[in-house]
Design a protein around this motif. Sequence first.
Motif, PDB file in Angstrom:
ATOM      1  N   UNK A  47      14.602 -11.826  16.190  1.00 18.04           N
ATOM      2  CA  UNK A  47      14.406 -13.182  15.708  1.00 18.04           C
ATOM      3  C   UNK A  47      15.055 -13.361  14.346  1.00 18.04           C
ATOM      4  N   UNK A  48      15.667 -14.539  14.140  1.00 15.33           N
ATOM      5  CA  UNK A  48      16.256 -14.876  12.857  1.00 15.33           C
ATOM      6  C   UNK A  48      15.576 -16.096  12.247  1.00 15.33           C
ATOM      7  N   UNK A  49      15.537 -17.192  12.997  1.00 15.16           N
ATOM      8  CA  UNK A  49      14.976 -18.429  12.460  1.00 15.16           C
ATOM      9  C   UNK A  49      14.562 -19.333  13.609  1.00 15.16           C
ATOM     10  N   UNK A  50      13.626 -20.234  13.331  1.00 16.35           N
ATOM     11  CA  UNK A  50      13.186 -21.183  14.341  1.00 16.35           C
ATOM     12  C   UNK A  50      12.825 -22.511  13.705  1.00 16.35           C
ATOM     13  N   UNK A  51      13.009 -23.557  14.489  1.00 18.41           N
ATOM     14  CA  UNK A  51      12.622 -24.913  14.114  1.00 18.41           C
ATOM     15  C   UNK A  51      11.776 -25.436  15.256  1.00 18.41           C
ATOM     16  N   UNK A  52      10.491 -25.655  14.991  1.00 17.94           N
ATOM     17  CA  UNK A  52       9.568 -25.987  16.077  1.00 17.94           C
ATOM     18  C   UNK A  52       8.763 -27.220  15.714  1.00 17.94           C
ATOM     19  N   UNK A  61      10.787 -21.419  10.367  1.00 23.21           N
ATOM     20  CA  UNK A  61      10.331 -20.059  10.183  1.00 23.21           C
ATOM     21  C   UNK A  61      11.553 -19.153  10.102  1.00 23.21           C
ATOM     22  N   UNK A  62      11.419 -18.072   9.331  1.00 22.19           N
ATOM     23  CA  UNK A  62      12.521 -17.136   9.133  1.00 22.19           C
ATOM     24  C   UNK A  62      12.012 -15.707   9.142  1.00 22.19           C
ATOM     25  N   UNK A  63      12.856 -14.822   9.607  1.00 20.96           N
ATOM     26  CA  UNK A  63      12.542 -13.425   9.410  1.00 20.96           C
ATOM     27  C   UNK A  63      12.751 -13.079   7.939  1.00 20.96           C
ATOM     28  N   UNK A  64      12.026 -12.103   7.459  1.00 18.41           N
ATOM     29  CA  UNK A  64      12.030 -11.813   6.020  1.00 18.41           C
ATOM     30  C   UNK A  64      13.425 -11.527   5.467  1.00 18.41           C
ATOM     31  N   UNK A  65      14.247 -10.856   6.237  1.00 17.56           N
ATOM     32  CA  UNK A  65      15.544 -10.421   5.721  1.00 17.56           C
ATOM     33  C   UNK A  65      16.516 -11.559   5.451  1.00 17.56           C
ATOM     34  N   UNK A  66      16.243 -12.748   5.968  1.00 19.88           N
ATOM     35  CA  UNK A  66      17.155 -13.875   5.757  1.00 19.88           C
ATOM     36  C   UNK A  66      16.552 -14.978   4.908  1.00 19.88           C
ATOM     37  N   UNK A  67      15.299 -14.854   4.537  1.00 14.69           N
ATOM     38  CA  UNK A  67      14.653 -15.887   3.727  1.00 14.69           C
ATOM     39  C   UNK A  67      15.404 -16.075   2.417  1.00 14.69           C
ATOM     40  N   UNK A  68      15.644 -17.327   2.065  1.00 15.43           N
ATOM     41  CA  UNK A  68      16.376 -17.638   0.854  1.00 15.43           C
ATOM     42  C   UNK A  68      17.881 -17.644   1.026  1.00 15.43           C
ATOM     43  N   UNK A  69      18.369 -17.146   2.156  1.00 10.59           N
ATOM     44  CA  UNK A  69      19.818 -17.108   2.413  1.00 10.59           C
ATOM     45  C   UNK A  69      20.223 -17.990   3.589  1.00 10.59           C
ATOM     46  N   UNK A  70      19.383 -18.053   4.607  1.00  9.20           N
ATOM     47  CA  UNK A  70      19.693 -18.822   5.805  1.00  9.20           C
ATOM     48  C   UNK A  70      18.814 -20.068   5.855  1.00  9.20           C
ATOM     49  N   UNK A  85      24.287 -20.046   6.901  1.00  8.76           N
ATOM     50  CA  UNK A  85      24.115 -18.671   6.450  1.00  8.76           C
ATOM     51  C   UNK A  85      24.909 -18.471   5.160  1.00  8.76           C
ATOM     52  N   UNK A  86      24.211 -18.195   4.096  1.00  7.53           N
ATOM     53  CA  UNK A  86      24.831 -17.967   2.785  1.00  7.53           C
ATOM     54  C   UNK A  86      24.576 -16.530   2.332  1.00  7.53           C
ATOM     55  N   UNK A  87      25.341 -16.106   1.350  1.00  8.99           N
ATOM     56  CA  UNK A  87      25.182 -14.758   0.787  1.00  8.99           C
ATOM     57  C   UNK A  87      25.139 -13.707   1.885  1.00  8.99           C
ATOM     58  N   UNK A  88      26.068 -13.783   2.780  1.00  5.87           N
ATOM     59  CA  UNK A  88      26.079 -12.892   3.931  1.00  5.87           C
ATOM     60  C   UNK A  88      26.299 -11.444   3.528  1.00  5.87           C
ATOM     61  N   UNK A  89      25.670 -10.559   4.284  1.00  7.44           N
ATOM     62  CA  UNK A  89      25.746  -9.130   4.047  1.00  7.44           C
ATOM     63  C   UNK A  89      26.274  -8.431   5.294  1.00  7.44           C
TER      64      UNK A  89
END
Length: 125
Positions: A47-52, A61-70, A85-89
Amino acid sequence: QVQLVESGGGLVQTGGSLRLSCAASGRTFSRLNMGWFRQAPGKEREFVAANVGTWTSYSTYYTDSVKGRFTISRDNTKKTVYLQMNSLKPEDTAVYYCAASYSGSYDRTNSYEYWGQGTQVTVSS
Protein backbone atom coordinates in the motif's frame (compact mmCIF):
# COMPACT_ATOMS: atom_id res chain seq x y z
CA GLN A 1 -17.38 -2.62 -14.32
CA VAL A 2 -14.50 -0.22 -13.79
CA GLN A 3 -11.41 0.05 -15.95
CA LEU A 4 -8.31 1.88 -14.76
CA VAL A 5 -5.47 3.23 -16.87
CA GLU A 6 -2.34 4.63 -15.24
CA SER A 7 0.14 7.04 -16.77
CA GLY A 8 2.98 9.29 -15.73
CA GLY A 9 5.69 6.89 -14.71
CA GLY A 10 9.28 7.24 -15.82
CA LEU A 11 12.90 7.67 -14.83
CA VAL A 12 13.85 10.42 -12.41
CA GLN A 13 16.86 11.30 -10.30
CA THR A 14 16.89 11.19 -6.51
CA GLY A 15 15.06 14.21 -5.17
CA GLY A 16 12.98 14.62 -8.27
CA SER A 17 9.22 14.55 -8.76
CA LEU A 18 6.65 12.67 -10.80
CA ARG A 19 2.89 12.79 -10.99
CA LEU A 20 1.00 9.61 -11.70
CA SER A 21 -2.51 9.69 -13.09
CA CYS A 22 -5.18 7.02 -13.11
CA ALA A 23 -8.17 7.49 -15.38
CA ALA A 24 -11.26 5.45 -14.59
CA SER A 25 -14.22 4.39 -16.64
CA GLY A 26 -17.70 3.85 -15.28
CA ARG A 27 -20.48 5.99 -13.91
CA THR A 28 -19.87 5.83 -10.19
CA PHE A 29 -16.34 7.14 -9.79
CA SER A 30 -17.28 9.45 -6.93
CA ARG A 31 -18.32 6.46 -4.83
CA LEU A 32 -15.10 4.54 -5.35
CA ASN A 33 -12.32 4.18 -2.85
CA MET A 34 -9.15 4.80 -4.82
CA GLY A 35 -5.76 3.49 -3.87
CA TRP A 36 -2.19 3.43 -5.08
CA PHE A 37 0.01 0.41 -4.48
CA ARG A 38 3.51 -0.44 -5.61
CA GLN A 39 5.55 -3.57 -6.17
CA ALA A 40 9.32 -3.66 -6.31
CA PRO A 41 11.20 -6.61 -7.85
CA GLY A 42 11.14 -9.60 -5.55
CA LYS A 43 8.77 -7.95 -3.09
CA GLU A 44 5.07 -8.13 -2.36
CA ARG A 45 2.70 -5.46 -3.53
CA GLU A 46 2.37 -2.80 -0.85
CA PHE A 47 0.00 0.00 0.00
CA VAL A 48 1.11 3.54 -0.79
CA ALA A 49 -1.86 5.89 -0.52
CA ALA A 50 -5.65 5.93 -0.60
CA ASN A 51 -8.48 8.38 -1.07
CA VAL A 52 -11.73 7.06 0.36
CA GLY A 53 -15.20 8.38 1.07
CA THR A 54 -18.04 9.94 -0.85
CA TRP A 55 -18.53 12.99 -3.04
CA THR A 56 -18.97 15.31 -0.08
CA SER A 57 -16.20 14.00 2.11
CA TYR A 58 -13.00 12.15 1.37
CA SER A 59 -10.17 11.06 3.61
CA THR A 60 -6.61 10.37 2.60
CA TYR A 61 -4.19 7.81 3.99
CA TYR A 62 -0.50 7.11 3.41
CA THR A 63 2.02 4.53 4.31
CA ASP A 64 4.60 5.94 6.70
CA SER A 65 7.48 5.90 4.23
CA VAL A 66 5.79 8.37 1.87
CA LYS A 67 4.12 10.73 4.34
CA GLY A 68 5.14 14.31 3.65
CA ARG A 69 6.44 13.41 0.18
CA PHE A 70 3.48 11.95 -1.70
CA THR A 71 0.00 13.41 -2.13
CA ILE A 72 -3.06 11.59 -3.42
CA SER A 73 -5.90 13.59 -4.91
CA ARG A 74 -8.90 13.04 -7.15
CA ASP A 75 -10.94 14.95 -9.69
CA ASN A 76 -14.41 13.44 -9.91
CA THR A 77 -15.32 15.50 -12.96
CA LYS A 78 -12.41 13.91 -14.82
CA LYS A 79 -12.80 10.50 -13.12
CA THR A 80 -9.12 10.63 -12.35
CA VAL A 81 -6.97 10.07 -9.28
CA TYR A 82 -3.45 11.43 -8.99
CA LEU A 83 -0.36 10.62 -7.01
CA GLN A 84 2.07 13.51 -6.74
CA MET A 85 5.45 12.16 -5.71
CA ASN A 86 8.12 14.58 -4.49
CA SER A 87 11.57 14.08 -3.01
CA LEU A 88 11.80 10.70 -4.64
CA LYS A 89 14.26 8.14 -3.35
CA PRO A 90 15.79 5.04 -4.96
CA GLU A 91 13.68 2.89 -2.63
CA ASP A 92 10.56 4.31 -4.29
CA THR A 93 11.48 2.43 -7.44
CA ALA A 94 8.64 0.05 -8.29
CA VAL A 95 5.71 -0.61 -10.55
CA TYR A 96 2.87 1.56 -9.30
CA TYR A 97 -0.69 0.32 -9.53
CA CYS A 98 -3.96 2.17 -9.26
CA ALA A 99 -6.82 0.29 -7.62
CA ALA A 100 -10.51 0.87 -6.95
CA SER A 101 -13.17 -0.61 -4.75
CA TYR A 102 -16.58 0.23 -3.35
CA SER A 103 -15.76 -0.97 0.14
CA GLY A 104 -13.19 -2.67 2.33
CA SER A 105 -9.96 -1.80 4.07
CA TYR A 106 -8.13 0.93 2.20
CA ASP A 107 -4.68 -0.54 2.71
CA ARG A 108 -5.27 -4.17 1.77
CA THR A 109 -4.76 -5.45 -1.74
CA ASN A 110 -7.54 -7.99 -1.39
CA SER A 111 -10.03 -5.20 -0.66
CA TYR A 112 -9.71 -3.80 -4.15
CA GLU A 113 -11.78 -5.21 -7.00
CA TYR A 114 -10.30 -3.29 -9.91
CA TRP A 115 -6.67 -2.77 -10.89
CA GLY A 116 -4.77 -0.91 -13.56
CA GLN A 117 -1.95 -2.37 -15.59
CA GLY A 118 0.76 -0.54 -13.63
CA THR A 119 3.32 2.10 -14.51
CA GLN A 120 7.05 1.86 -13.85
CA VAL A 121 8.74 4.43 -11.65
CA THR A 122 12.52 4.31 -11.50
CA VAL A 123 14.54 6.61 -9.24
CA SER A 124 18.25 6.73 -9.96
CA SER A 125 20.82 7.50 -7.29
